[in-house]
Design a protein around this motif. Sequence first.
Motif, PDB file in Angstrom:
ATOM      1  N   ALA A 142      -0.872   3.955  28.378  1.00 31.77           N
ATOM      2  CA  ALA A 142      -2.311   3.790  28.623  1.00 31.77           C
ATOM      3  C   ALA A 142      -2.554   3.388  30.072  1.00 31.77           C
ATOM      4  O   ALA A 142      -1.851   2.540  30.620  1.00 31.77           O
ATOM      5  CB  ALA A 142      -2.890   2.739  27.683  1.00 31.77           C
ATOM      6  N   GLY A 143      -3.567   4.008  30.664  1.00 34.09           N
ATOM      7  CA  GLY A 143      -3.936   3.665  32.024  1.00 34.09           C
ATOM      8  C   GLY A 143      -5.177   4.419  32.456  1.00 34.09           C
ATOM      9  O   GLY A 143      -5.607   5.357  31.784  1.00 34.09           O
ATOM     10  N   LEU A 144      -5.734   3.996  33.551  1.00 30.78           N
ATOM     11  CA  LEU A 144      -6.876   4.675  34.171  1.00 30.78           C
ATOM     12  C   LEU A 144      -6.468   5.124  35.563  1.00 30.78           C
ATOM     13  O   LEU A 144      -5.999   4.319  36.364  1.00 30.78           O
ATOM     14  CB  LEU A 144      -8.075   3.734  34.293  1.00 30.78           C
ATOM     15  N   VAL A 145      -6.625   6.400  35.830  1.00 25.68           N
ATOM     16  CA  VAL A 145      -6.370   6.945  37.161  1.00 25.68           C
ATOM     17  C   VAL A 145      -7.739   7.319  37.720  1.00 25.68           C
ATOM     18  O   VAL A 145      -8.366   8.267  37.263  1.00 25.68           O
ATOM     19  CB  VAL A 145      -5.444   8.180  37.092  1.00 25.68           C
ATOM     20  N   ILE A 146      -8.186   6.537  38.680  1.00 27.47           N
ATOM     21  CA  ILE A 146      -9.557   6.641  39.182  1.00 27.47           C
ATOM     22  C   ILE A 146      -9.612   7.459  40.472  1.00 27.47           C
ATOM     23  O   ILE A 146      -8.761   7.336  41.349  1.00 27.47           O
ATOM     24  CB  ILE A 146     -10.131   5.224  39.443  1.00 27.47           C
TER      25      ILE A 146
ATOM     26  N   SER B 206      -0.327   9.713  24.920  1.00 24.99           N
ATOM     27  CA  SER B 206      -0.942   9.336  26.186  1.00 24.99           C
ATOM     28  C   SER B 206      -2.413   8.998  26.031  1.00 24.99           C
ATOM     29  O   SER B 206      -3.185   9.761  25.465  1.00 24.99           O
ATOM     30  CB  SER B 206      -0.804  10.471  27.202  1.00 24.99           C
ATOM     31  N   VAL B 207      -2.747   7.843  26.566  1.00 27.01           N
ATOM     32  CA  VAL B 207      -4.139   7.447  26.746  1.00 27.01           C
ATOM     33  C   VAL B 207      -4.298   7.122  28.237  1.00 27.01           C
ATOM     34  O   VAL B 207      -4.905   6.142  28.624  1.00 27.01           O
ATOM     35  CB  VAL B 207      -4.523   6.229  25.870  1.00 27.01           C
ATOM     36  N   VAL B 208      -3.670   7.955  29.052  1.00 17.87           N
ATOM     37  CA  VAL B 208      -3.829   7.845  30.500  1.00 17.87           C
ATOM     38  C   VAL B 208      -5.002   8.749  30.856  1.00 17.87           C
ATOM     39  O   VAL B 208      -4.919   9.965  30.746  1.00 17.87           O
ATOM     40  CB  VAL B 208      -2.545   8.263  31.248  1.00 17.87           C
TER      41      VAL B 208
ATOM     42  N   LYS C 225     -10.581   5.078  22.270  1.00 13.90           N
ATOM     43  CA  LYS C 225      -9.320   5.765  22.572  1.00 13.90           C
ATOM     44  C   LYS C 225      -8.124   5.018  21.980  1.00 13.90           C
ATOM     45  O   LYS C 225      -7.147   5.638  21.560  1.00 13.90           O
ATOM     46  CB  LYS C 225      -9.144   5.960  24.081  1.00 13.90           C
ATOM     47  N   GLY C 226      -8.196   3.693  21.939  1.00 19.05           N
ATOM     48  CA  GLY C 226      -7.134   2.905  21.300  1.00 19.05           C
ATOM     49  C   GLY C 226      -7.050   3.199  19.812  1.00 19.05           C
ATOM     50  O   GLY C 226      -5.958   3.362  19.247  1.00 19.05           O
TER      51      GLY C 226
END
Length: 176
Positions: free
Chosen positions: A99-103, A134-136, A159-160
């Motif tokens: 899991a992550g956020l790519v901004i 993936s929850v990226v 999303k979780g």
Amino acid sequence: SQHGCIDEHALIEKRKCAAMIATNRHKDRAAQAVNTRIAFIQACWHKQLVDRCRDAFIQAMTAAKIDSIDVIEVPGSFEIPLQAKRAARSGRYDAIVAAGLVIDGGIYAHQFVADAVLNGLMQVQLETDTPILSVVLSPHHFHEIDAHQGFFHGHLMKKGDEAAAACLQVLALRPG
């Protein structure tokens, strides 16, 4: 005439047998759930938001009687594939969630990072035969304003939950 008639006794016995098999499968799945271990690898960029995804995932998995979840934090999403590979190679995990956020910081590097992360996760999954979910996420528009924070807070919780549902489905497909 017995020719062409269904033997009711045989039909009842087949149903009893099917019910017994289903019950045993349920018991086997319950036993597997007790022994199931998940790695949840999360990036710490925008941690307060990614934590929502993790919390929702853990809550949903715990409700499904799977509570052996190890949380591994890494600085950013780019570092997730290496940790996923290490976790998969350890043999301790039945599945791994990333899991992550790519901004988008305005220089278009975010898409390269997101692609590298997803390609790395797929490679690890195929090399190790360990399911990786993936929850990226790389949202098109994200700004650190209240409206976006509020939206992504709720979105990452959803999303979780979705990752937990997918994880349970993948675990049900395990051989044996």
